[in-house]
Write an enzyme that holds these catalytic residues in place. Structure first.
Site, short mmCIF file in Angstrom:
data_model
loop_
_atom_site.label_atom_id
_atom_site.label_comp_id
_atom_site.label_asym_id
_atom_site.label_seq_id
_atom_site.Cartn_x
_atom_site.Cartn_y
_atom_site.Cartn_z
N CYS A 124 3.81 -4.95 6.55
CA CYS A 124 3.05 -4.71 5.01
C CYS A 124 4.58 -4.09 4.19
O CYS A 124 5.67 -3.97 4.80
CB CYS A 124 2.14 -3.47 5.06
SG CYS A 124 0.74 -3.82 5.91
N HIS A 179 0.86 -1.27 0.15
CA HIS A 179 -0.07 0.00 0.01
C HIS A 179 0.91 1.24 -0.05
O HIS A 179 2.05 1.26 0.33
CB HIS A 179 -1.00 0.00 1.16
CG HIS A 179 -0.23 0.12 2.53
ND1 HIS A 179 0.22 0.98 3.02
CD2 HIS A 179 -0.01 -1.04 3.32
CE1 HIS A 179 0.70 0.82 4.26
NE2 HIS A 179 0.39 -0.60 4.56
#
Length: 590
Positions: free
Chosen positions: A536, A518
């Site tokens: 992440c 992201h």
């Protein structure tokens, strides 16, 4: 029902050739050709002697009263007496309406009754040889008379020159055969015995001919009832649909069968009138539905069959399926949903997934009802990642452009523990270009490959040492332009150190425990130099946008050197972490 065409009837009505027996016109009569021609027009009752003795009444062919002529054969008086027994009150034997042969030598014609002569014609001339059985005291020299003394004068056998000769064709009559001599009341002269012999011979010939006719008819298989052969009618074809009396489990296919013939057409419709597809066996004996059935449904079947004679049988059936009201059922969902990827296709790392809504106990049995078609063909296998999810993948990533079809034929199937499959399910997928991103925790670089060729590279940041990213191939399972991330989802809730809750943009999920690729504007300063995320893959807003535009469901992110554990198989999707040999062996029975 149509009758079969009779084969050529061997006992047909072809008539036998009617035999015609010709008797020699004047055999052994001793009459010259001219004499024969002069007597054929003589009529009975006309004098044959132009000058009869005076004072004597003469009858044609009758000698004068008194002693018989010296050349008259002995025994004629006995013959005359025998014929008198058959005369009527007028002294004349009644004429038969059947076959009549005129016999010269008396004023009355002898009657010959011949059974079933069938229009055979016998010409009987006068002066024919004497019949067999003539008494032994017949004067010697009579022609054709057995036992005649060799010294008898030949004149005894010569017919009178004035004896009339009449030819009358015989006509068919009914039995018995009867011969009546002339009823003159007087002795028959010698030429009459010769005539009797010819009469007997004619009768024998005609009888033989008639017998031959009957034998010919019998041998040719006449139409008499004893010789008739009939071909039995071909039974009608029978059509059957098992289990029409009681509702069937929808897992049991509808099977239409034909016996005594083959099926020519089967039409099946669903409760809402839509066609129910099926297939006919090569021999035409069996039809089976290929479309799936459903619970609580009535199906109409119309079948036509034909037998070997071409006669058709048509029958209608109704097949009902059992109700699902009182049973526990589970659905087999497909992941990803086909409509989600219908426009984009799937990445090379996407496994095929059936996700049941209830645990499956009979895994091995259920797995027999799962089908995959891969084009071009590539080796693959099923593997249960838990009690509800079964995945199918190949030995390596799918080839770009691959088409995959999957089916779960489980409606009504016993999944175990009293649970039945609720319905069948299927899906089709197309694999798009290969997109693989390789994230190396040692360099903090994300390198992008399209169909094996590097097309981009960008700095990134993986999970910190306290929250290391899982290592191994990850598969993108979803993408969203923005989501709210809450650390409480993995146990760090409000009030705890490290808690966070914020809106994050350009998100693509790579595991089910909260790992994403992201946009992370807050870590741009550490991207490319250190790992500071909660697991992440952090990218700058610009790089995140590029990544979001090129990667989608099924594409692969391979993480290495993160310091974290391998991605578990159950952690959507850890399939590629399982060695192929282990995956291929399967675990349905474990």
């Amino acid at each position: 029902m149509s009758q079969t065409d009779d084969p050529e009837h061997t006992g047909g009505s072809h008539p036998a050739q009617e035999p015609t027996t010709d008797v020699p016109a004047a055999a052994n009569t001793g009459i010259g050709e001219d004499e024969q021609n002069t007597v054929t027009d003589s009529s009975p009752g006309q004098p044959t002697d132009a000058n009869p003795p005076s004072g004597q009444e003469s009858r044609p062919g009758t000698p004068p009263a008194g002693d018989a002529p010296k050349d008259a054969p002995a025994g004629t008086a006995a013959e005359t007496a025998a014929t008198q027994d058959n005369t009527d009150s007028s002294g004349i034997k009644p004429q038969s309406a059947d076959a009549t042969t005129a016999i010269p030598g008396g004023s009355e014609a002898a009657t010959v009754v011949i059974p079933n002569a069938e229009a055979a014609t016998a010409a009987i001339p006068t002066g024919s040889p004497a019949a067999p059985g003539t008494p032994s005291n017949v004067p010697a020299g009579s022609p054709n008379t057995p036992g005649t003394p060799s010294g008898a004068p030949e004149s005894a056998s010569a017919p009178a020159a004035d004896a009339p000769t009449t030819f009358v064709p015989a006509t068919p009559v009914a039995p018995p055969t009867k011969i009546a001599a002339a009823t003159t009341g007087t002795s028959v002269p010698g030429p009459g015995r010769t005539t009797w012999l010819l009469v007997g011979a004619a009768i024998l010939i005609v009888v033989i001919a008639v017998g031959a006719v009957f034998l010919g008819r019998s041998g040719s298989g006449g139409s008499g009832s004893a010789h008739e052969s009939t071909t039995p009618a071909v039974p009608a074809a029978a059509i059957a649909v098992p289990d029409t009396a009681n509702p069937i489990n929808p897992s049991v296919p509808i099977t239409v069968t034909a016996s005594g013939g083959h099926l020519t057409a089967v039409t099946a419709t669903t409760p809402d009138g839509k066609p129910l597809a099926g297939t006919l066996s090569p021999d035409g004996k069996t039809w089976t539905n290929t479309d799936s059935l459903a619970f609580s449904s009535a199906y109409t079947i119309v079948a036509d069959a034909v037998n070997s004679a071409g006669a058709h049988t048509k029958q209608n059936f109704t097949v009902n399926t059992m109700s699902a009201d009182n049973v526990s059922t589970a659905y087999a969902n497909v992941v990803p949903a086909p409509d989600v990827v219908s426009d984009t296709g799937i990445g090379v790392g996407q496994p095929m997934v059936f996700q049941f809504t209830k645990p499956v106990a009979n895994k091995a049995e259920v797995q027999k009802h799962l089908h995959v078609t891969v084009t071009p063909a590539q080796p693959g296998a099923w593997y249960w990642v838990d009690d509800k999810d079964v995945h199918y993948r190949a030995a390596t990533y799918w080839q770009p452009g691959t088409k995959i079809h999957i089916e779960a034929d489980v409606v009504g199937l016993d999944l175990g523990n009293g649970v039945l499959g609720a319905e069948n399910n299927s899906a089709d997928y197309t694999v798009h270009d290969s997109w693989v991103a390789k994230a190396d925790g040692s360099t903090d670089e994300l390198t992008i490959f399209q169909n094996g060729k590097q097309v981009n590279q960008m700095p990134m940041s993986l999970g910190s040492p306290g929250f290391p990213s899982h290592e191994g191939p990850h598969v993108i399972s979803a993408k969203q332009p923005s989501i709210v991330m809450d650390s409480c989802s993995y146990g760090t809730c409000a009030g705890s150190p490290g808690y966070y809750r914020e809106t994050v943009l350009l998100d693509e999920r790579i595991s089910n425990d909260g790992e994403f690729v992201h946009s992370a504007p807050w870590s741009v300063g550490q991207q490319g130099s250190s790992n500071v995320s909660h697991g992440c893959v952090n990218l700058s807003p610009a790089n995140a946008q590029w990544f979001y535009d090129h990667f989608g469901i099924g594409d692969v992110v391979e993480i290495t050197n993160s310091g974290g554990p391998s991605l578990p198989v159950w952690d959507t999707y850890g399939d590629w972490e399982v060695p192929w040999q282990t995956w291929q062996a399967g675990n349905a029975n474990s």
